[in-house]
Design a protein around this motif. Structure first.
Motif, short mmCIF file in Angstrom:
data_model
loop_
_atom_site.label_atom_id
_atom_site.label_comp_id
_atom_site.label_asym_id
_atom_site.label_seq_id
_atom_site.Cartn_x
_atom_site.Cartn_y
_atom_site.Cartn_z
N SER A 55 0.83 -1.21 0.00
CA SER A 55 0.00 0.00 0.00
C SER A 55 0.86 1.26 0.00
CB SER A 55 -0.95 0.01 1.20
OG SER A 55 -0.22 -0.02 2.41
N ALA A 67 2.13 1.73 -3.50
CA ALA A 67 1.01 2.16 -4.37
C ALA A 67 0.64 3.61 -4.10
CB ALA A 67 -0.19 1.24 -4.14
N ASP A 68 0.64 3.99 -2.83
CA ASP A 68 0.31 5.38 -2.46
C ASP A 68 1.34 6.35 -3.02
OD1 ASP A 68 -1.92 4.47 -1.14
OD2 ASP A 68 -1.07 4.66 0.88
N THR A 126 0.90 6.60 -6.79
CA THR A 126 -0.29 7.41 -7.11
C THR A 126 0.00 8.89 -6.93
OG1 THR A 126 -1.79 5.62 -6.49
CG2 THR A 126 -2.69 7.85 -6.47
N GLU A 127 0.72 9.23 -5.85
CA GLU A 127 1.03 10.64 -5.57
C GLU A 127 1.93 11.23 -6.66
OE1 GLU A 127 2.91 13.50 -2.06
OE2 GLU A 127 2.90 11.34 -1.81
N ARG A 169 2.39 10.16 -9.75
CA ARG A 169 1.65 10.24 -11.02
C ARG A 169 0.68 11.43 -11.02
NH1 ARG A 169 0.25 3.85 -12.28
NH2 ARG A 169 2.24 3.32 -13.28
N ALA A 170 0.07 11.68 -9.87
CA ALA A 170 -0.86 12.81 -9.78
C ALA A 170 -0.12 14.14 -9.94
CB ALA A 170 -1.60 12.78 -8.44
N ALA A 213 2.04 -2.50 -8.11
CA ALA A 213 1.18 -1.30 -8.17
C ALA A 213 1.04 -0.77 -9.60
CB ALA A 213 1.74 -0.22 -7.25
N GLN A 242 3.79 -0.07 -11.86
CA GLN A 242 4.94 0.60 -12.47
C GLN A 242 5.69 -0.37 -13.38
OE1 GLN A 242 5.80 3.69 -12.57
NE2 GLN A 242 7.79 3.45 -13.53
#
Length: 220
Positions: A2, A5-6, A9-10, A12-13, A49, A51
């Motif tokens: 997690s 993944a977090d 995600t951050e 990529r955002a 995740a 990548q």
């Protein structure tokens, strides 16, 4: 899992936000997770995740860990982002999909020979010593046109430029210069930006961002 993944995600955002501000498409930016010095156990959560692009600094280290990881996940794309010795060119061509550190005549010739022997050529970037730093690899800005011509004459296709700006100085002017050099030489790709400055790099034209700490976390 997690945590990885977090973090992914951050990052990529943030890339997507920077791309939007620059009126670019986030899908046009390749995020390279810099996995140098990290073992397979640290890398697998990022693969899980989603990548797929990873960057290594040394041929020997990559050869030790990536064959097993790629057997598990065949669509991994591996980038060599560190300095490459000419005598390792053959091994690098066999192992990597992309090499970001072409910076001198002897390496151009070694890569041309290795690519011909292998019957394939990785994606290639010329590394530019954008801050004219003695301790850094990369060809001098003034030497870039000659090196690009030599690569072309040797049968190599150069897709872009790579640079690492000087530390502790505002990176934006250096990114802007690399973008201008790529444009001037009709090269579509720009490999620039790391954990501390990838958003700036994206706003100034990066097509490949090399991010380590922001994805793998700070070492304890």
């Amino acid at each position: 899992m997690s945590d990885a993944a977090d973090r992914l995600t951050e990052v990529r955002a943030k890339i997507a936000d920077a791309a939007t501000r620059a009126q670019r498409r986030a899908d046009d930016i390749c995020l390279i997770a810099v996995s140098k010095t990290h073992d397979a156990a640290a890398i697998r959560p990022l693969i899980a995740a989603g990548q797929r692009h990873f960057g290594e600094n040394r041929v020997q280290e990559a050869a030790a860990k990536w064959p097993e990881l790629r057997a598990e996940t065949p669509d991994i794309v591996l980038h060599l982002i560190g300095q490459l010795q000419s005598n390792k060119a053959e091994e690098a061509v066999a192992l990597f999909d992309s090499i970001h550190s072409v910076d001198r005549s002897s390496l151009v010739q070694a890569l041309a020979k290795a690519s011909e022997k292998a019957g394939k050529q990785p994606q290639l970037f010329v590394q530019v010593n954008i801050g004219d730093e003695d301790q850094k690899g990369g060809c001098a800005v003034a030497d870039l046109p000659a090196l690009l011509t030599e690569a072309k004459n040797a049968g190599l296709t150069i897709d872009g430029l790579m640079a690492i700006p000087p530390a502790d100085i505002e990176p934006a002017p250096f990114f802007a210069l690399l973008d201008e050099l790529a444009e001037r030489n009709s090269l579509p790709e720009r490999s620039m930006g790391m954990s501390g400055d990838y958003e700036t790099a994206v706003m100034l034209g990066a097509t490949h961002a090399r991010v380590g700490t922001a994805l793998f976390g700070v070492r304890g």
